[in-house]
Design a protein around this motif. Sequence first.
Motif, PDB file in Angstrom:
ATOM      1  N   LEU A  53       0.921  -1.733   0.046  1.00 48.34           N
ATOM      2  CA  LEU A  53      -0.011   0.035   0.104  1.00 48.34           C
ATOM      3  C   LEU A  53       0.695   1.547  -0.051  1.00 48.34           C
ATOM      4  CD1 LEU A  53      -2.927  -1.036   2.678  1.00 48.34           C
ATOM      5  CD2 LEU A  53      -3.186  -0.382  -0.061  1.00 48.34           C
ATOM      6  N   CYS A  54       1.824   1.014   0.501  1.00 53.77           N
ATOM      7  CA  CYS A  54       2.896   2.315   0.826  1.00 53.77           C
ATOM      8  C   CYS A  54       3.136   2.489  -0.567  1.00 53.77           C
ATOM      9  CB  CYS A  54       3.509   2.325   1.925  1.00 53.77           C
ATOM     10  SG  CYS A  54       3.305   2.239   3.509  1.00 53.77           S
ATOM     11  N   ARG A  55       3.918   1.399  -1.428  1.00 52.78           N
ATOM     12  CA  ARG A  55       4.176   1.903  -2.326  1.00 52.78           C
ATOM     13  C   ARG A  55       3.879   2.119  -3.699  1.00 52.78           C
ATOM     14  NH1 ARG A  55       9.720  -0.715  -2.593  1.00 52.78           N
ATOM     15  NH2 ARG A  55       9.898  -2.117  -0.933  1.00 52.78           N
ATOM     16  N   ASN A  56       2.533   1.459  -3.463  1.00 47.12           N
ATOM     17  CA  ASN A  56       1.036   2.511  -4.504  1.00 47.12           C
ATOM     18  C   ASN A  56       1.520   4.119  -3.780  1.00 47.12           C
ATOM     19  OD1 ASN A  56       0.844   0.127  -5.676  1.00 47.12           O
ATOM     20  ND2 ASN A  56      -0.762   0.090  -3.594  1.00 47.12           N
ATOM     21  N   LEU A  57       1.280   4.242  -2.383  1.00 42.50           N
ATOM     22  CA  LEU A  57       1.032   6.149  -1.879  1.00 42.50           C
ATOM     23  C   LEU A  57       1.972   6.613  -2.818  1.00 42.50           C
ATOM     24  CD1 LEU A  57      -0.274   8.081  -0.493  1.00 42.50           C
ATOM     25  CD2 LEU A  57       0.869   7.241   1.755  1.00 42.50           C
ATOM     26  N   ASP A  58       3.775   5.856  -2.858  1.00 40.22           N
ATOM     27  CA  ASP A  58       4.699   6.919  -3.310  1.00 40.22           C
ATOM     28  C   ASP A  58       4.522   7.011  -4.695  1.00 40.22           C
ATOM     29  OD1 ASP A  58       7.154   7.860  -2.533  1.00 40.22           O
ATOM     30  OD2 ASP A  58       7.468   5.968  -4.364  1.00 40.22           O
ATOM     31  N   LYS A  59       3.807   6.243  -4.943  1.00 38.84           N
ATOM     32  CA  LYS A  59       4.145   6.121  -7.131  1.00 38.84           C
ATOM     33  C   LYS A  59       1.946   7.359  -7.462  1.00 38.84           C
ATOM     34  CE  LYS A  59       4.937   1.528  -7.965  1.00 38.84           C
ATOM     35  NZ  LYS A  59       3.787   0.345  -8.085  1.00 38.84           N
ATOM     36  N   VAL A  60       1.997   8.008  -6.318  1.00 40.85           N
ATOM     37  CA  VAL A  60       0.845   8.844  -6.495  1.00 40.85           C
ATOM     38  C   VAL A  60       0.678  10.250  -5.817  1.00 40.85           C
ATOM     39  CG1 VAL A  60      -0.792   7.503  -7.232  1.00 40.85           C
ATOM     40  CG2 VAL A  60      -0.710   7.886  -4.668  1.00 40.85           C
ATOM     41  N   LEU A  61       1.945   9.914  -5.079  1.00 38.44           N
ATOM     42  CA  LEU A  61       1.977  11.724  -4.296  1.00 38.44           C
ATOM     43  C   LEU A  61       2.081  13.204  -5.231  1.00 38.44           C
ATOM     44  CD1 LEU A  61       4.114  10.342  -1.093  1.00 38.44           C
ATOM     45  CD2 LEU A  61       2.371  10.754  -0.586  1.00 38.44           C
ATOM     46  N   PRO A  62       1.729  13.579  -4.487  1.00 36.52           N
ATOM     47  CA  PRO A  62       2.094  15.260  -5.129  1.00 36.52           C
ATOM     48  C   PRO A  62       3.489  15.481  -5.378  1.00 36.52           C
ATOM     49  CG  PRO A  62       1.294  15.595  -3.642  1.00 36.52           C
ATOM     50  CD  PRO A  62       0.866  14.215  -3.452  1.00 36.52           C
ATOM     51  N   SER A  63       3.992  16.190  -6.397  1.00 39.68           N
ATOM     52  CA  SER A  63       4.816  16.739  -7.100  1.00 39.68           C
ATOM     53  C   SER A  63       5.408  18.505  -5.927  1.00 39.68           C
ATOM     54  CB  SER A  63       5.648  16.882  -8.451  1.00 39.68           C
ATOM     55  OG  SER A  63       4.845  17.961  -8.842  1.00 39.68           O
ATOM     56  N   LYS A  64       4.562  18.497  -5.666  1.00 35.49           N
ATOM     57  CA  LYS A  64       4.228  20.152  -5.002  1.00 35.49           C
ATOM     58  C   LYS A  64       3.312  19.535  -3.791  1.00 35.49           C
ATOM     59  CE  LYS A  64       6.987  23.424  -7.857  1.00 35.49           C
ATOM     60  NZ  LYS A  64       6.655  24.360  -7.752  1.00 35.49           N
ATOM     61  N   VAL A  65       3.523  20.260  -2.487  1.00 36.94           N
ATOM     62  CA  VAL A  65       2.934  20.247  -1.316  1.00 36.94           C
ATOM     63  C   VAL A  65       3.312  21.353  -0.889  1.00 36.94           C
ATOM     64  CG1 VAL A  65       2.642  18.857   1.396  1.00 36.94           C
ATOM     65  CG2 VAL A  65       3.072  17.502  -1.061  1.00 36.94           C
TER      66      VAL A  65
END
Length: 166
Positions: free
Chosen positions: A44-56
């Motif tokens: 699940l965390c690897r999936n999250l890493d793939k969709v995290l925004p480039s800017k926060v």
Amino acid sequence: MNIFRHRLIGLPALALLIATAGCSSSDDGARAAVPGPGAKVTKLCRNLDKVLPSKVDGESRNDPEPASALTAGWGSPAIILRCGVSQPPKMIDPKVADGGDPDAVGGGVNGVDWLMEKQDDGAYRFTTANRLAYVEVTVDKERDSSTVLVDLAPAIKKAIPEGIAD
């Protein structure tokens, strides 16, 4: 009754606190301890890493050391995200559930439930609730934490399904 085992409806106290208080990152050195979850949560965390925004909060992604798909960072001082952390003890503390702990408040931001914990240095740490993996976010005390949580909500909702983490 454990309030985090049920879907929270955003609490006005959380909205007020994150609108008026800055938050803190773990440190300015952009280092983060890598969690060690089981295989299901790691996926699940690897999936999250793939969709995290480039800017926060307007800051570009700048991941902490050591490099891992379980951690992410933005800006300097860094906004730090760690996926697959353990359940915070205050999440099951009856004092928090009753609203009796001013240093820990539960609430929701854009469809993601969070436990907000005030740290000894005046900073805040946010940990997701009601998701199949715990995601922790620390934010520099000078930043607007509400923007950070709003920016991260779509990725968390997409990658970490609702439910109760093991």
